[in-house]
Design a protein around this motif. Structure first.
Motif, mmCIF file in Angstrom:
data_model
loop_
_atom_site.group_PDB
_atom_site.id
_atom_site.type_symbol
_atom_site.label_atom_id
_atom_site.label_comp_id
_atom_site.label_asym_id
_atom_site.label_seq_id
_atom_site.Cartn_x
_atom_site.Cartn_y
_atom_site.Cartn_z
ATOM 1 N N VAL A 285 12.415 16.724 -3.514
ATOM 2 C CA VAL A 285 12.928 15.364 -3.550
ATOM 3 C C VAL A 285 11.804 14.404 -3.879
ATOM 4 O O VAL A 285 10.740 14.440 -3.246
ATOM 5 C CB VAL A 285 13.544 14.964 -2.193
ATOM 6 N N SER A 286 12.019 13.538 -4.867
ATOM 7 C CA SER A 286 11.044 12.476 -5.112
ATOM 8 C C SER A 286 11.513 11.220 -4.393
ATOM 9 O O SER A 286 12.711 10.934 -4.352
ATOM 10 C CB SER A 286 10.864 12.222 -6.614
ATOM 11 N N TYR A 287 10.551 10.474 -3.825
ATOM 12 C CA TYR A 287 10.915 9.304 -3.012
ATOM 13 C C TYR A 287 9.765 8.312 -2.962
ATOM 14 O O TYR A 287 8.627 8.623 -3.350
ATOM 15 C CB TYR A 287 11.301 9.749 -1.595
ATOM 16 N N TRP A 288 10.068 7.120 -2.480
ATOM 17 C CA TRP A 288 9.048 6.108 -2.225
ATOM 18 C C TRP A 288 8.815 6.017 -0.720
ATOM 19 O O TRP A 288 9.779 5.896 0.045
ATOM 20 C CB TRP A 288 9.485 4.742 -2.752
ATOM 21 N N PRO A 289 7.562 6.076 -0.266
ATOM 22 C CA PRO A 289 7.294 6.032 1.174
ATOM 23 C C PRO A 289 7.447 4.623 1.745
ATOM 24 O O PRO A 289 7.153 3.631 1.066
ATOM 25 C CB PRO A 289 5.850 6.516 1.273
ATOM 26 N N ALA A 290 7.899 4.549 2.983
ATOM 27 C CA ALA A 290 8.115 3.257 3.638
ATOM 28 C C ALA A 290 6.833 2.432 3.689
ATOM 29 O O ALA A 290 6.872 1.203 3.597
ATOM 30 C CB ALA A 290 8.667 3.473 5.042
ATOM 31 N N ALA A 291 5.693 3.103 3.814
ATOM 32 C CA ALA A 291 4.418 2.389 3.901
ATOM 33 C C ALA A 291 4.100 1.621 2.626
ATOM 34 O O ALA A 291 3.264 0.709 2.638
ATOM 35 C CB ALA A 291 3.294 3.378 4.209
ATOM 36 N N ALA A 292 4.759 1.981 1.518
ATOM 37 C CA ALA A 292 4.482 1.335 0.230
ATOM 38 C C ALA A 292 5.519 0.279 -0.131
ATOM 39 O O ALA A 292 5.523 -0.218 -1.250
ATOM 40 C CB ALA A 292 4.423 2.388 -0.871
ATOM 41 N N ALA A 293 6.375 -0.078 0.825
ATOM 42 C CA ALA A 293 7.461 -1.016 0.517
ATOM 43 C C ALA A 293 6.939 -2.359 0.011
ATOM 44 O O ALA A 293 7.623 -3.053 -0.741
ATOM 45 C CB ALA A 293 8.340 -1.225 1.747
ATOM 46 N N GLY A 294 5.726 -2.729 0.402
ATOM 47 C CA GLY A 294 5.155 -3.995 -0.032
ATOM 48 C C GLY A 294 4.309 -3.897 -1.290
ATOM 49 O O GLY A 294 3.609 -4.861 -1.644
ATOM 50 N N SER A 295 4.368 -2.774 -1.991
ATOM 51 C CA SER A 295 3.564 -2.562 -3.201
ATOM 52 C C SER A 295 3.784 -3.660 -4.230
ATOM 53 O O SER A 295 4.915 -4.017 -4.542
ATOM 54 C CB SER A 295 3.916 -1.196 -3.804
ATOM 55 N N THR A 296 2.696 -4.197 -4.774
ATOM 56 C CA THR A 296 2.824 -5.220 -5.816
ATOM 57 C C THR A 296 3.395 -4.629 -7.100
ATOM 58 O O THR A 296 4.074 -5.329 -7.868
ATOM 59 C CB THR A 296 1.457 -5.863 -6.110
ATOM 60 N N VAL A 297 3.142 -3.350 -7.356
ATOM 61 C CA VAL A 297 3.708 -2.714 -8.543
ATOM 62 C C VAL A 297 5.220 -2.570 -8.389
ATOM 63 O O VAL A 297 5.977 -2.832 -9.324
ATOM 64 C CB VAL A 297 3.047 -1.340 -8.795
ATOM 65 N N VAL B 161 -6.468 7.084 -11.324
ATOM 66 C CA VAL B 161 -5.917 5.765 -11.007
ATOM 67 C C VAL B 161 -5.519 5.757 -9.536
ATOM 68 O O VAL B 161 -4.816 6.661 -9.073
ATOM 69 C CB VAL B 161 -4.671 5.449 -11.869
ATOM 70 N N SER B 162 -5.964 4.752 -8.793
ATOM 71 C CA SER B 162 -5.647 4.704 -7.367
ATOM 72 C C SER B 162 -4.162 4.443 -7.155
ATOM 73 O O SER B 162 -3.481 3.830 -7.995
ATOM 74 C CB SER B 162 -6.465 3.607 -6.675
ATOM 75 N N GLU B 163 -3.650 4.894 -6.012
ATOM 76 C CA GLU B 163 -2.228 4.734 -5.715
ATOM 77 C C GLU B 163 -1.812 3.269 -5.686
ATOM 78 O O GLU B 163 -0.674 2.938 -6.012
ATOM 79 C CB GLU B 163 -1.903 5.403 -4.381
ATOM 80 N N ALA B 164 -2.721 2.384 -5.318
ATOM 81 C CA ALA B 164 -2.397 0.958 -5.246
ATOM 82 C C ALA B 164 -1.984 0.394 -6.599
ATOM 83 O O ALA B 164 -1.291 -0.627 -6.669
ATOM 84 C CB ALA B 164 -3.589 0.174 -4.708
ATOM 85 N N GLU B 165 -2.382 1.060 -7.690
ATOM 86 C CA GLU B 165 -2.065 0.585 -9.039
ATOM 87 C C GLU B 165 -0.853 1.290 -9.636
ATOM 88 O O GLU B 165 -0.525 1.058 -10.803
ATOM 89 C CB GLU B 165 -3.268 0.808 -9.954
ATOM 90 N N LEU B 166 -0.184 2.133 -8.846
ATOM 91 C CA LEU B 166 0.879 2.985 -9.366
ATOM 92 C C LEU B 166 2.193 2.764 -8.631
ATOM 93 O O LEU B 166 2.211 2.262 -7.509
ATOM 94 C CB LEU B 166 0.484 4.465 -9.216
ATOM 95 N N ILE B 167 3.304 3.151 -9.257
ATOM 96 C CA ILE B 167 4.537 3.322 -8.508
ATOM 97 C C ILE B 167 4.269 4.462 -7.531
ATOM 98 O O ILE B 167 3.896 5.567 -7.941
ATOM 99 C CB ILE B 167 5.713 3.689 -9.449
ATOM 100 N N PRO B 168 4.438 4.228 -6.231
ATOM 101 C CA PRO B 168 4.013 5.218 -5.226
ATOM 102 C C PRO B 168 5.034 6.333 -5.053
ATOM 103 O O PRO B 168 5.645 6.488 -3.993
ATOM 104 C CB PRO B 168 3.892 4.366 -3.962
ATOM 105 N N GLU B 169 5.219 7.131 -6.093
ATOM 106 C CA GLU B 169 6.238 8.166 -6.026
ATOM 107 C C GLU B 169 5.671 9.453 -5.433
ATOM 108 O O GLU B 169 4.716 10.026 -5.955
ATOM 109 C CB GLU B 169 6.828 8.440 -7.403
ATOM 110 N N TYR B 170 6.287 9.877 -4.346
ATOM 111 C CA TYR B 170 5.911 11.107 -3.661
ATOM 112 C C TYR B 170 6.950 12.184 -3.951
ATOM 113 O O TYR B 170 8.098 11.887 -4.282
ATOM 114 C CB TYR B 170 5.827 10.875 -2.155
ATOM 115 N N VAL B 171 6.544 13.428 -3.813
ATOM 116 C CA VAL B 171 7.466 14.550 -3.952
ATOM 117 C C VAL B 171 7.370 15.398 -2.693
ATOM 118 O O VAL B 171 6.284 15.868 -2.326
ATOM 119 C CB VAL B 171 7.151 15.408 -5.191
ATOM 120 N N ALA B 172 8.513 15.570 -2.024
ATOM 121 C CA ALA B 172 8.590 16.398 -0.825
ATOM 122 C C ALA B 172 9.279 17.705 -1.183
ATOM 123 O O ALA B 172 10.333 17.708 -1.812
ATOM 124 C CB ALA B 172 9.369 15.667 0.266
#
Length: 290
Positions: free
Chosen positions: A205-217, A268-279
């Motif tokens: 499953v690919s998802y966005w983590p709750a910790a990244a909800a405030g991501s500027t990207v 590229v650091s995660e802060a500059e990316l769509i924070p897509e994780y794969v579980a």
């Protein structure tokens, strides 16, 4: 693509379906990383220019590293599926949010089920037939299923379809690029959909983590989405919640983890990316786990 009429490329409406073209353009730009020889082929010749323009517009408005993120996502999912096939060559593949993904044509699954919204399914079926007829890829047993995964009835029907098709064979279940477009309850229902198939050996499953909800990207993407009729609301998940839904032993990797795995370094650091994780979760006792 016409913003005025609401119709998109290949006759699809502006909205989530449109993001499928961005995904394939991204993978086509990093072929050595994505290892997807068909990524660009899913885009018809007459639409390549429009897709490139769309990608460039997205890159300027949101971020210019979608080729990195989406290629990494596809690569780890493909590698996971290859492990499932190595464990049992009779494995059946189920992909929700299939878009223009190539997994059934890149890997020799006994049968595959691709699930997406109706416009997307129609476009995929047409293009797959064209690629097979043109000799770009071999014909495969792929069942294209139109479903709205936000609807419980559609999920129930899909589950029944997969159980019948699999017939007791192991299932590799993928939910890629879809759960964050769904409301929270429906997102979790899609994460755990494979449990209803009865013989699911692995879930990815690919998802966005709750910790990244405030991501500027992600904020920039929401603005771009609004202009393209893609839902701006999103669902976020945590590792702990995914472990509760999918069970212990969950492998959970983000953009920096995947860069280290496939590039040997973080470009590229995660802060500059769509924070897509794969579980990734393997069924207990499955030989491919570990």
């Amino acid at each position: 693509m016409s913003r005025n009429t609401g119709r998109g490329l290949s006759g699809m409406r502006d909205g989530v379906e449109l993001t499928a073209y961005l995904v394939n353009e991204s993978r086509a730009r990093r072929p050595e990383l994505a290892e997807d020889r068909l990524a660009g082929a899913w885009i018809p010749d007459g639409e390549r220019g429009a897709v490139r323009e769309l990608w460039d517009e997205y890159a300027a408005a949101v971020y210019s590293h979608d080729d990195l993120v989406v290629s990494l996502r596809g690569r780890v999912i493909a590698d996971t599926l290859a492990r499932a096939l190595a464990a049992d060559p009779d494995t059946v593949l189920v992909v929700c949010g299939a878009g223009f993904s190539s997994y059934p044509w890149l890997l020799p699954f006994a049968a595959s089920v691709e699930v997406d919204l109706p416009d997307m399914v129609a476009a995929k079926r047409r293009r797959a037939a064209a690629l097979v007829d043109g000799g770009a890829t071999a014909d495969r047993e792929v069942h294209h299923v139109a479903a709205d995964l936000a609807r419980e009835d559609d999920r129930k029907q899909l589950t029944a379809t997969v159980r019948e098709l699999a017939g007791g064979r192991p299932v590799a279940y993928v939910a890629e690029g879809v759960v964050f477009y769904l409301p929270p309850a429906e997102a979790e229902a899609v994460v755990t959909l494979g449990a209803g198939f009865g013989t699911t050996a692995v879930t990815a499953v690919s998802y966005w983590p709750a910790a990244a909800a405030g991501s500027t990207v992600l904020a920039a993407q929401r603005d771009w989405f609004r202009r393209r009729a893609v839902p701006a609301d999103a669902s976020y998940l945590t590792h702990d919640r995914l472990a509760a839904l999918l069970g212990p032993g969950l492998e959970d990797v983000g953009p920096e983890d995947l860069q280290r795995r496939y590039l040997g370094k973080v470009e590229v650091s995660e802060a500059e990316l769509i924070p897509e994780y794969v579980a990734v979760s393997w069924a207990a006792g499955n030989g491919a786990a570990g």
